[in-house]
Every structure is written in structure tokens, then in C-alpha cells.
Design a protein around this motif. Structure first.
Motif, short mmCIF file in Angstrom:
data_model
loop_
_atom_site.label_atom_id
_atom_site.label_comp_id
_atom_site.label_asym_id
_atom_site.label_seq_id
_atom_site.Cartn_x
_atom_site.Cartn_y
_atom_site.Cartn_z
N PRO A 186 -11.63 -24.24 -15.28
CA PRO A 186 -12.76 -25.03 -15.79
C PRO A 186 -13.50 -24.28 -16.89
CG PRO A 186 -13.32 -24.06 -13.68
CD PRO A 186 -11.87 -23.78 -13.89
N GLU A 187 -14.15 -25.03 -17.77
CA GLU A 187 -14.87 -24.45 -18.90
C GLU A 187 -16.38 -24.44 -18.70
OE1 GLU A 187 -13.55 -27.15 -21.83
OE2 GLU A 187 -11.60 -26.18 -22.14
N ASN A 188 -16.90 -25.36 -17.88
CA ASN A 188 -18.34 -25.51 -17.72
C ASN A 188 -18.71 -25.49 -16.24
OD1 ASN A 188 -18.75 -26.16 -20.62
ND2 ASN A 188 -17.61 -28.00 -20.08
N TYR A 189 -19.83 -24.83 -15.93
CA TYR A 189 -20.36 -24.78 -14.56
C TYR A 189 -21.75 -25.41 -14.54
CZ TYR A 189 -16.88 -21.27 -13.01
OH TYR A 189 -15.73 -20.59 -12.67
N ASN A 190 -22.08 -26.03 -13.41
CA ASN A 190 -23.44 -26.48 -13.14
C ASN A 190 -23.78 -26.14 -11.69
OD1 ASN A 190 -24.71 -28.15 -15.45
ND2 ASN A 190 -22.60 -28.88 -15.38
N TRP A 191 -24.72 -25.20 -11.53
CA TRP A 191 -25.18 -24.77 -10.21
C TRP A 191 -26.49 -25.49 -9.87
CZ3 TRP A 191 -22.53 -20.48 -7.85
CH2 TRP A 191 -21.66 -19.77 -8.68
N GLY A 196 -34.69 -22.95 -4.33
CA GLY A 196 -34.41 -21.58 -4.74
C GLY A 196 -35.01 -21.21 -6.08
N ASP A 197 -34.89 -19.96 -6.42
CA ASP A 197 -35.31 -19.43 -7.71
C ASP A 197 -34.16 -18.57 -8.23
OD1 ASP A 197 -36.57 -18.51 -9.96
OD2 ASP A 197 -37.96 -17.18 -8.89
N PRO A 198 -33.36 -19.09 -9.23
CA PRO A 198 -33.58 -20.33 -9.98
C PRO A 198 -33.17 -21.56 -9.19
CG PRO A 198 -31.53 -19.35 -10.66
CD PRO A 198 -32.16 -18.38 -9.68
N THR A 199 -33.60 -22.72 -9.69
CA THR A 199 -33.19 -23.98 -9.04
C THR A 199 -31.89 -24.51 -9.62
OG1 THR A 199 -34.55 -25.23 -10.61
CG2 THR A 199 -35.56 -24.62 -8.50
N THR A 200 -31.61 -24.18 -10.89
CA THR A 200 -30.37 -24.61 -11.53
C THR A 200 -29.87 -23.50 -12.45
OG1 THR A 200 -31.51 -25.64 -13.41
CG2 THR A 200 -31.00 -27.05 -11.51
N VAL A 210 -29.92 -15.88 -5.70
CA VAL A 210 -30.98 -16.89 -5.61
C VAL A 210 -31.99 -16.43 -4.57
CG1 VAL A 210 -31.52 -19.29 -5.09
CG2 VAL A 210 -29.39 -18.71 -6.26
N LYS A 211 -33.26 -16.45 -4.94
CA LYS A 211 -34.33 -16.03 -4.02
C LYS A 211 -35.02 -17.27 -3.47
CE LYS A 211 -37.91 -12.52 -3.58
NZ LYS A 211 -38.59 -11.38 -4.25
N GLU A 217 -35.66 -26.75 4.56
CA GLU A 217 -34.21 -26.81 4.62
C GLU A 217 -33.69 -27.31 3.27
OE1 GLU A 217 -33.14 -29.26 7.92
OE2 GLU A 217 -33.95 -27.87 9.42
N TYR A 218 -32.69 -26.59 2.73
CA TYR A 218 -32.28 -26.86 1.35
C TYR A 218 -30.75 -26.90 1.23
CZ TYR A 218 -37.11 -25.47 0.62
OH TYR A 218 -38.47 -25.38 0.69
N GLY A 219 -30.30 -27.71 0.29
CA GLY A 219 -28.88 -27.86 0.02
C GLY A 219 -28.42 -27.04 -1.16
N PHE A 220 -27.12 -27.15 -1.42
CA PHE A 220 -26.47 -26.42 -2.50
C PHE A 220 -25.53 -27.37 -3.24
CE2 PHE A 220 -22.56 -24.46 -4.01
CZ PHE A 220 -23.01 -23.41 -4.79
N GLY A 221 -25.44 -27.22 -4.56
CA GLY A 221 -24.52 -28.03 -5.34
C GLY A 221 -23.84 -27.22 -6.42
#
Length: 532
Positions: A186-191, A196-200, A210-211, A217-221
Motif C-alpha cells: 500500500p502507498e497510503n495509511y490512515n490511522w 488518544g493523542d494523536p487522534t489521527t 499513542v497516549k 472506552e475507545y476503538g481503533f481504525g
């Protein structure tokens, strides 16, 4: 004569022919025709995209050469199916369509015989030519996630359980290192990191720290894609982490001016609004050596970021050309999990605006470049007496920083360049003032050999319109704080003109007979708002 040539990217060559006909009284016997010139012209349907295709997708090969007597395409055994043919290894057709069924790099060979010595570009290279085209067959994009809690010393700790609703319990103020392994190039990532900090993030890196500062309660993408051949993949987990109250001390991670000129205290976790007493805080401001009266109007927890405490001033704000400092005397201020905040005295306010170096090419945070992208600029001695490497031992933000050592009585002059060696530019606007900032973490420092000489320093020069009289940023004086990240900045209008500029960074250690060793991170140039 049998001449062989091999290349990875097929090149479309211009070709031509000459035909001259002379006639007299329309007598065909008088016609004179020159022989046709042979010229090699080979193309593929994916030649503009490095001949990359998805698994089981087709690619078309074309031989439109002039003067070909015979040709043979040869495909590796068992990796392709030639459309319309039972023979999947060879073909004599001028246009061949093939479907590749095996991943990897595969060499497709073409042998041509011409009626005369064939041109390749402007050179004649013989009547028999061999060409190799490398086809890269890619699989579907995929990704696999692992994550670990980081210990207080920065070492990798306990692994998280990855899955929906796994609710890994993590104390507020802790840091999680997310690691991603991808397939399919892949060429591009989106976190995406909820809470969290950062959020994206869009960094194309294998790891991100990520702090978590807020309870919940939080998710991840995560998603990855490539444009050609087209493909993508998305990975999401709901309720991956559960942030719980901490037994660790709360820390003040940053003091930054907000976009509207207020002061934001960035704590390591959420603060309890009902425990704030504004009389425990004080703000002092000076501008050009003149003290500016500063009265606090309010101190409140940011309604959107519970770990940030906002200080607003009465009928005033902080400006980039101000020197603003903040103090807090320990009182009732506590986190939402009842841990008290500690006192601090005379901490400076940092201005964090829109960094124009964050333009997609300038690696202002040293995350995506190597030492070769920060080369010596050939000023001669003593500016060649230094060492620079990209290090993960310290980072003000992200994973990496530049570790720099000035040799005894040495110095440094570097610029940021791309892989071709060209300096990477940034763009400024006419009539605007900018703040040029840098974070440094000094480990080794000593005073000049005599008190009359200059202390080590960094200076930022730009071109064009270079200001050779620019002040140190920073000067490593004898009272400079060691073993902690320190922000330094200065203001400039880059000569008051608009356009593209490039930076050079000069380091000075000529008056010191000892090494100066430090880390440098998060270079920034942002528009400044000046006190009227």
C-alpha cells in the motif's frame, strides 16, 4: 550479430520512416523507393505504472516496431495465461494479452529479428534485439495489528489483546505502541485512535505511539490503499481499550497558546473541573523588554479535551512576540481520578500554529528521512566537523529525532534534500511574519574555553533573501537546561516577499574544545500574530 538489452520500465521510442517516390510520366518503372528503416518500439498497458498488476489481472504487451521479420515473446513457466492461446509460455503475435497467476516479479522476454540494423532511440543496435520487461504482480492489500503498553522507562511492555470489545484496561496517562504489518505494498495509511493523542495520523510507518489521557472506552481504525493497481484494506476494532483511573502522578506535558490567544495547560490525563481555583495560577508577560499587565479572567477545563486546562486573560491575549510564563501553586486541582497536580513555576508558553513545513515533503519531525537527506553543505572547515544520525533514543513527538554531535572546535551546516539531492522548499506569503521554532534535548554541553568567546548555537538561514545576522536559535549557554526538551524560536518575515524558500541549519562549536551533543526535533515555521 546478437545484441541483448534489459530494462525494467519499457520506454516508448519515437520512430519514423522515409519513403521517397520519384515518377516520370506516371511510368511505374521509373518509381524509386528507399528501403524501410527498422526501429524498435515496445509498449505495455501498464508501462506508466512500473508494470504493476493485481494477481489474476491482465497486462497487454505490444510490439509496434518497424521492420520486424520475426518475434518471440517468452513468459516464465507457470506464471501467466496468454489470452486466446493454449501455449502460455511463448507467442509470436505483435499484441499479447496475459493474465498473471503468481505473485512476485516476473521477466517477460522478447526476441526480435529485423530486416536491417534497428534503431533504439537514435542508435542502431543490430538486426537481432532482446528485451526484458519486469512485471510485478501484487496481491490484495492486507494488514495485521499488534499493540503493546509502554513502560514508564519507554521499554515495550505487556501486549494488548486485539479484537472487538477486548477492552484492554490501561491506566490514564499511559502510552500504547501500535505496530502494523501490511501486505500488497500500500502507498497510503490512515490511522484513527479514539480518545488518544494523536487522534489521527497519515504517517506511513510501522509503529505509532499513542497516549491516552481521558477515561472511557475507545476503538481503533486503520486503512491502507494504493492508487495503481487499485486496492485497499480497512481494519477496525470497537472498544479496543478501556482507560481507567491511574495511580501514577499527573504530569504537565505542554503549555501552548491556543488559536485565539488563550493558554492551554496540557496534562497527562483528565482534570476535575470542580477542583480548579484560579487564584492558584499566575501569568506574566513581557514584550520587547516591557512588562505587560496580565490579569486572569478564567481558568476552565476544555469542554472537548478534558486533559487541557484553559487560562483566559482579562481583555487581552498572548502574542507570538510576547514572552509569557505561567506558574501554579499546588492547591485543590486534581485529576478526575483524584490525583493532585504538582506546583510549577515560570514555565514558558509555546506557540504552536499551522506548521508550513508540514507540506507533505519536508520531514520536519525526522520520521521519514535518513541522514543522507540532511547532507553537509560544503562550507569547508570547521563546518564539516560534526556527526548527524536519525535516532529513536529521544523524540519530542513521534518516534525519531536527529542526534547531532559537534566535534571539538567544530561546526555544522546542513539542509534538507530529497533523494535527488535537491533542497526541499516551503512557501511563505508576502507581508506576513513567521515564527521559526525547534525543539532540542541537550545531553552534553560545556562553556567556551574563555568567557569572551561564543557559546555553541544553532542558526537557521534561508534562501533567497538570506539574513546572515539572524540570532541563535537556540544559544547553548552555560545555564541551558540539560536532559529535557526545550523549545526555541525567533520571528522573521523572510524579507517581506512571497515565494518558495529553502532552509539551512548552521551549528557552531568553534570556541569549544569539547563535544556538544543534542537531539533536534519538530522544526516548525508558522504564521505569527504580533502585539498591536
Amino acid at each position: 550479430m546478437n545484441i541483448k538489452y534489459k530494462f525494467n520500465l519499457p520506454i516508448l521510442f519515437s520512430f519514423g520512416f522515409m519513403l521517397l517516390t520519384l515518377s516520370c510520366d506516371d511510368d511505374p518503372a521509373d518509381d524509386v523507393q528507399l528501403p524501410e528503416i527498422s526501429h524498435r518500439v515496445i509498449m505495455t498497458s501498464q508501462m506508466d505504472f512500473e508494470n504493476k498488476v493485481n494477481l489474476n489481472d491482465e497486462i497487454t504487451f505490444g510490439d509496434v516496431s518497424v521492420g520486424v521479420v520475426s518475434r518471440t515473446w517468452t513468459f516464465p513457466e507457470g506464471v501467466a495465461n496468454i489470452s486466446g492461446s493454449e501455449n502460455n509460455t511463448t507467442s509470436s503475435e505483435d499484441i499479447v494479452q496475459a493474465f498473471f497467476t503468481q505473485l512476485g516479479d516476473h521477466e517477460v522476454k522478447l526476441h526480435q529479428t529485423f530486416q536491417s540494423s534497428a534503431y533504439v532511440g537514435t542508435e542502431q543496435r543490430g538486426t537481432e534485439l532482446d528485451t526484458t520487461i519486469v512485471v510485478r504482480v501484487l496481491g490484495n492489500i492486507g494488514a495485521n495489528l499488534t499493540a503493546n503498553l509502554l513502560n514508564s522507562d519507554g521499554s515495550v511492555g505487556e501486549a494488548l489483546t486485539i479484537g472487538d470489545n477486548s477492552r484492554n484496561e490501561i491506566m490514564a496517562g499511559s502510552t500504547v505502541r501500535y505496530s502494523i504489518t501490511t501486505t500488497g505494498e500500500p502507498e497510503n495509511y490512515n490511522w484513527s485512535f479514539e480518545g488518544g493523542d494523536p487522534t489521527t495520523s497519515t504517517e506511513v510507518v510501522e509503529e505509532l505511539d499513542v497516549k491516552y489521557k481521558k477515561l472511557g472506552e475507545y476503538g481503533f481504525g486503520f486503512s491502507a490503499n494504493r492508487a495503481r493497481p487499485e486496492g485497499g484494506y480497512e481494519l477496525t476494532y470497537t472498544n479496543l481499550v478501556k482507560i481507567i483511573p491511574s495511580t501514577e502522578p499527573v504530569t504537565l506535558d505542554a503549555i501552548e497558546a491556543t488559536a485565539d490567544g488563550n493558554i492551554g495547560l496540557n496534562f497527562s490525563r483528565e482534570m476535575e473541573p470542580t477542583t480548579i481555583d484560579m487564584t492558584n495560577f499566575s501569568v506574566s508577560i513581557t514584550n520587547a523588554g516591557v512588562e505587560i499587565p496580565a490579569t486572569i479572567a478564567s481558568v476552565e477545563v476544555d469542554p472537548n479535551e478534558g486533559n487541557i486546562v484553559i487560562i483566559s486573560l482579562e481583555n487581552d491575549r498572548v502574542y507570538n512576540d510576547d514572552t509569557a510564563i505561567v506558574s501554579y501553586t499546588a492547591g485543590d486541582l486534581t485529576t478526575t481520578d483524584a490525583y493532585p497536580a504538582e506546583s510549577f513555576t515560570d514555565l514558558p508558553v509555546v506557540f504552536k500554529g499551522n506548521n508550513i513545513l508540514n507540506n507533505g515533503t519536508y520531514d520536519y519531525s525526522f520520521e521519514n528521512s535518513t541522514a543522507t537527506n540532511w547532507p553537509y553543505q560544503w562550507w569547508g572547515a570547521p563546518w564539516d566537523a560534526y556527526n548527524l544520525e536519525i535516532s529513536t533514543a529521544q523524540a519530542q513527538d513521534g518516534e525519531s529525532s536527529a542526534l547531532i554531535e559537534f566535534d571539538p572546535n567544530g561546526g555544522m551546516i546542513i539542509a534538507h534534500t530529497d533523494t535527488s539531492g535537491a533542497a526541499i522548499p516551503f512557501t511563505v506569503e508576502e507581508g506576513k511574519t513567521y515564527e521559526v521554532g525547534v525543539w532540542v534535548y541537550v545531553e552534553t554541553l560545556s562553556e567556551p574555553d574563555t568567557g569572551t568567546l561564543f557559546a555553541p548555537d544553532l542558526r537557521f538561514y534561508w534562501a533567497p533573501n538570506t539574513d546572515w545576522g539572524v540570532a541563535p536559535n537556540p544559544a547553548f549557554t552555560s545555564d541551558f537546561a540539560l536532559n529535557q526538551w526545550v523549545y526555541s524560536s525567533f520571528l522573521t518575515d523572510f524579507g517581506g516577499v512571497a515565494g518558495d524558500f529553502t532552509l539551512s541549519i548552521r551549528g557552531y562549536n568553534q570556541d569549544n574544545s569539547t563535544v556538544t551533543r543534542f537531539y533536534m526535533d519538530n522544526l516548525s515555521i508558522s504564521e505569527a500574530v504580533l502585539r498591536p
